[in-house]
Design an enzyme around this catalytic site. Structure first.
Site, PDB file in Angstrom:
ATOM      1  CG  ASN A 186      -1.951  -1.003   1.198  1.00  0.00           C
ATOM      2  OD1 ASN A 186      -2.840  -0.929   0.369  1.00  0.00           O
ATOM      3  ND2 ASN A 186      -1.874  -1.984   2.065  1.00  0.00           N
ATOM      4  CB  CYS A 187       3.691   2.217   2.044  1.00  0.00           C
ATOM      5  SG  CYS A 187       5.007   1.055   1.821  1.00  0.00           S
TER       6      CYS A 187
END
Lengths: 105, 130, 96, 123
Positions: A103-104
């Site tokens: 996600n990051c």
């Protein structure tokens, strides 16, 4: 055909071992895509990338990997966009049965 | 000057997470700006809303709260680290089919791009680890 | 010039790696378990003095650890003093 | 993201690949920095050189393989990887088959390298 509960809310496979070419076609259909030879070339490349680098590529790495493996004409984001519209790395990975990208990133 | 802080330390071991909060306060007191505090790896545990400490022990939460509420400092937690440590906001709880959020609303779930943005636009990047 | 922050005991690899890069004109702030490197009349404090770097210890951290016999070469600072150092040094490297 | 100014950064990796989450955090920070066009280099120091250990297989323990992930760095245009020569020697590591090009530095060279950047990120 896998049932709906084999996928998470975003349409990614929950069990990666469920993946096979038929499942790829099923995921693609749910994204209104019909897979041709050009798509399969990229799908195979994505799976090879995953086996080699134990990760799902971000767009930059995917473009470069395609350029190295398939030549400069196919190593372009515009070419990948034409096959997997929107976000080629994410959509391509989803269809190829790769884990959801971090996600990051 | 513009500062950004990177906090890798868990708030539950050592003093470093609290030192980071105190540092941010002093930076502001001395007339500088804190662009962002970015929490990564075990640092993300600073956002644990349901952490229970002994009554006679201080926690870092009130220091972070003061920074966020009185000085408008952005407290950003890395989403990948946060999820791994069980730290979810409402959006992530829904998206990952978990029953409830676990982070304090002072903190914002962010991508690592926000760390890049922080250091790229700061004169100083101070890392707190261990 | 580099501002080193050490948050690990003097027997750690963090300390070893820090020593490898520290040079005259640098400063080091001892914090957390790093405060044990400030204890007077130890081999470790002598090694630190020999680097030619300016040596500091966070006073509260030293007090919490019971490190009261601080080497004369090490200055006690509060967090504000730590911030002042970061104003002077453009680079910080965290060792932990 | 606001418009990003370009900074030069050195990511210093000092911890073993699986002993903590730091190796993974550093790798992700490197990839994110590359994605946002920052100019970054990597320095493996002390126990951090163990991240480059050939033939590691995190998959045996059901976790991501740090070594194989590091092999993808050139695809993110991260081409400058430095290692602490003394640490490589300590662990008798063979880096000849490393998928990334590696430059060995001794202590004073490491310091010379560190002062060339706008920021140091120590993991």
């Amino acid at each position: 055909m896998l049932s709906a509960n084999a996928f998470d809310k975003e349409g990614f496979l929950i069990e990666l071992t469920d993946w096979n070419p038929g499942v790829a076609a099923q995921i693609a259909a749910s994204e209104n895509l019909e897979l041709g030879a050009a798509h399969w070339e990229i799908i195979n490349l994505l799976r090879e990338y995953y086996l080699t680098y134990d990760s799902t590529p971000a767009m930059r790495a995917l473009v470069k990997y395609c350029a190295l493996s398939l030549g400069p004409e196919k190593g372009k984001s515009i070419y990948l966009m034409s096959l997997f519209p929107g976000s080629p790395a994410k959509l391509g990975s989803k269809i190829s049965g790769l884990p959801k990208p971090d996600n990051c990133l | 000057m513009i500062y950004s802080l990177l906090v890798l330390s868990s708030p539950f071991s050592g003093h470093c997470s609290r030192t980071a909060a105190a540092f941010a306060h002093c930076v502001i007191t001395r007339g500088h700006t804190v662009r962002r505090v970015f929490f990564l790896d075990a640092g993300t545990l600073a956002s644990a809303a349901n952490s229970v400490s002994a009554q006679d022990e201080d926690t870092s939460m009130k220091d972070w709260a003061e920074l966020a509420n009185q000085h408008g400092v952005e407290l950003a937690i890395c989403i990948t680290s946060a999820l791994k440590h069980g730290m979810l906001d409402q959006v992530e709880a829904d998206r990952n089919e978990r029953p409830f959020p676990t982070i304090d609303s002072l903190f914002m779930m962010s991508g690592l791009g926000q760390l890049v943005d922080a250091y790229a636009n700061s004169d100083r990047l101070i890392t707190f680890g261990g | 010039m580099i501002l080193h922050t050490l948050n690990a005991s003097p027997s750690s690899s963090a300390f070893e790696d820090c020593l490898k890069t520290i040079a005259e004109g640098d400063a080091i702030v001892l914090m957390g378990d790093g405060v044990y490197a400030a204890i007077a009349h130890t081999e470790v404090s002598r090694v630190l003095e020999d680097t030619g770097a300016a040596l500091y210890v966070i006073a509260d951290d030293a007090m919490a650890a019971g490190v009261l016999n601080i080497s004369a070469a090490v200055s006690s600072i509060d967090i504000s003093g730590f911030v002042v150092l970061t104003e002077t040094f453009p680079l910080q490297q965290a060792w932990y | 993201m606001t418009a990003v100014t370009k900074k030069t950064i050195l990511i210093v990796l000092r911890h073993s690949p699986y002993g903590s989450g730091l190796a993974k955090a550093a790798l992700n920070t490197a990839l994110a920095s590359a994605a946002f066009d920052q100019s970054l280099d990597l320095l493996f120091m002390g126990n951090g050189v163990l991240q480059l250990q050939p033939d590691q297989d995190g998959r045996v323990k059901g976790v991501k393989d740090v070594g194989r992930q590091l092999a993808s760095l050139p695809l993110y245009d991260i081409n400058h990887v430095y290692v602490d020569a003394q640490a490589v020697e300590r662990y008798n590591m063979d880096l000849s088959k490393s998928p990334v090009e590696i430059r060995r530095l001794d202590g004073p060279e490491i310091r010379q390298l560190m002062i060339c950047y706008d920021h140091l990120l120590g993991f």
